[in-house]
Design an enzyme around this catalytic site. Sequence first.
Site, PDB file in Angstrom:
ATOM      1  N   HIS A 101       6.436  -6.323   1.615  1.00 15.63           N
ATOM      2  CA  HIS A 101       6.640  -6.393  -0.089  1.00 15.63           C
ATOM      3  C   HIS A 101       6.085  -7.719  -0.564  1.00 15.63           C
ATOM      4  CE1 HIS A 101       9.585  -2.911   1.341  1.00 15.63           C
ATOM      5  NE2 HIS A 101       9.388  -2.783  -0.109  1.00 15.63           N
ATOM      6  N   ASP A 104       8.819  -9.724   0.407  1.00 18.96           N
ATOM      7  CA  ASP A 104       9.013 -10.363   1.880  1.00 18.96           C
ATOM      8  C   ASP A 104       8.410 -11.425   2.145  1.00 18.96           C
ATOM      9  OD1 ASP A 104      10.621  -7.974   2.456  1.00 18.96           O
ATOM     10  OD2 ASP A 104       8.067  -6.813   2.940  1.00 18.96           O
TER      11      ASP A 104
HETATM   12  C1  XUL Z   1      13.472   2.105   1.327  1.00 17.91           C
HETATM   13  C2  XUL Z   1      11.725   2.405   2.287  1.00 17.91           C
HETATM   14  C3  XUL Z   1      11.022   0.829   1.302  1.00 17.91           C
HETATM   15  C4  XUL Z   1       9.958   1.910   1.418  1.00 17.91           C
HETATM   16  C5  XUL Z   1       8.528   0.200   1.150  1.00 17.91           C
HETATM   17  O1  XUL Z   1      14.110   3.879   1.563  1.00 17.91           O
HETATM   18  O2  XUL Z   1      11.577   3.515   3.066  1.00 17.91           O
HETATM   19  O3  XUL Z   1      10.790  -0.179   2.759  1.00 17.91           O
HETATM   20  O4  XUL Z   1       8.881   1.730   2.586  1.00 17.91           O
HETATM   21  O5  XUL Z   1       9.490   0.204  -0.303  1.00 17.91           O
END
Ligand code: XUL
Length: 441
Positions: A101, A104
């Site tokens: 992300h 992150d």
């Molecule tokens: C949350 C989830 C996230 C997504 C990316 O449950 O799976 O980590 O993969 O935002």
Amino acid sequence: MNKSFFETSKISYEGPKSKSPLAFKYYNPEEIVDGKKMSEHLRFSVAFWHTFNYGGSDPFGTDTMMRPWSKVSNPMDLALAKIDALFEFCEKLNVEYFCFHDRDIAPEESTLRETNKNLDIVVDHIKDHMKTSRVKVLWVTANMFSNPRYVHGAATSPNADVFAYAAAQVKKALEIAREVGAQNYVFWGGREGYDTLLNTDMEFELENMARFLHMAVDYAKEIGFDGQFLLEPKPKEPTKHQYDFDAASAIAFLQRYDLSDHFKLNIEANHATLAGHTFQHELMYARINDKLGSIDANQGDLLLGWDVDRFPTNLYEATLAMHEVIKNGGLHKGGLNFDAKVRRASFKTEDLFVVHVAGMDTFAAGWKIAHKIIKDGLVDKIVSDRYASYQYGIGKEIVSGKASFKTLEEYIIDKSEILNDSGMQEYLESLINQYLLNYDD
Ligand code: XUL
Ligand code: CO
């Protein structure tokens, strides 16, 4: 950049007789099956957030994990150190991809402009590493659920300023995705849903979500980002109800709002079970709709009703999942991203390697078992025989469109007996057990 963070040496393949927690028993990345390396079939990916940001806290206790980078106190130095650690980790683990992300990898500041400057520095650092490493980016996403501004959602927030902020954030994340050559871009609608319908205009929120995704598609085209867009369904958590509830509702949404040509799905095992489906069900539903794009490889705990993101070690589930992947002709631009975290009690840094090895071995073994099941054709034959009555006579007329209610009534009205056959469920279950035990025959 040359500092080493991990004492663990490079993980290698030792074969099924090995008992070492730090060696592959089933995953031999160089092994060629059907003309492709196992590493190309499986396309494993490390999730940056779970591996480099998670410290072990849960709602009842604080961090348990001391990491080699934990002592770096300046936030930007820490961000850069974690990127160094990530590349060392992936190379030692023999993993070719990672996912992240935006939030992150770089600290957030009080304005988007300042935050973007931090991101630029870290992205440059990632690109520097990529010059000498074979590690690549499987997907990028924007975190539009942690910051308090997203309390009511992002694209589905009732506040237009929040929509604008989210749009600008995704604009930047798409630019980053292009910069680092990401193969996919993911939307997980963490807070795109509701907690009560009493304050929610569901129709308007869905329309806004579609407007937002169309803007993303348009901007990707404008800047020449050619990665695959993915929606990641999840039924709930953090909201009571997430709009991309499961594969079926996500696909219906894409069709309704004319987004189907631009998106596939990122199916996550634990999200499937939270939606009351098996992992295989979600993968199959996506596959038969030509929407199986990528996988978040983890597993839930069926005794717990929330998203636990465990590392996958259930061979049975992995086999059935890989069955869908092979039938899909592979994952193409997608991969198997370990959206999974070590347990709070598995707090040693070496555990990060141990859990990934366990997950990779599970999927490699599952892939081989599924490959054998498909190659033998026995299960497929039992399934196709079950529908054999549609290959001739009245069944053929139904499928070819020749039959109508009238002709079907004429055909059946005087038949006094209809013969059905066994579903063979228990035999099929024991047959799968046989494949699990004898996959190498
Ligand atoms: C949350 C989830 C996230 C997504 C990316 O449950 O799976 O980590 O993969 O935002
Ligand atoms: Co996920």
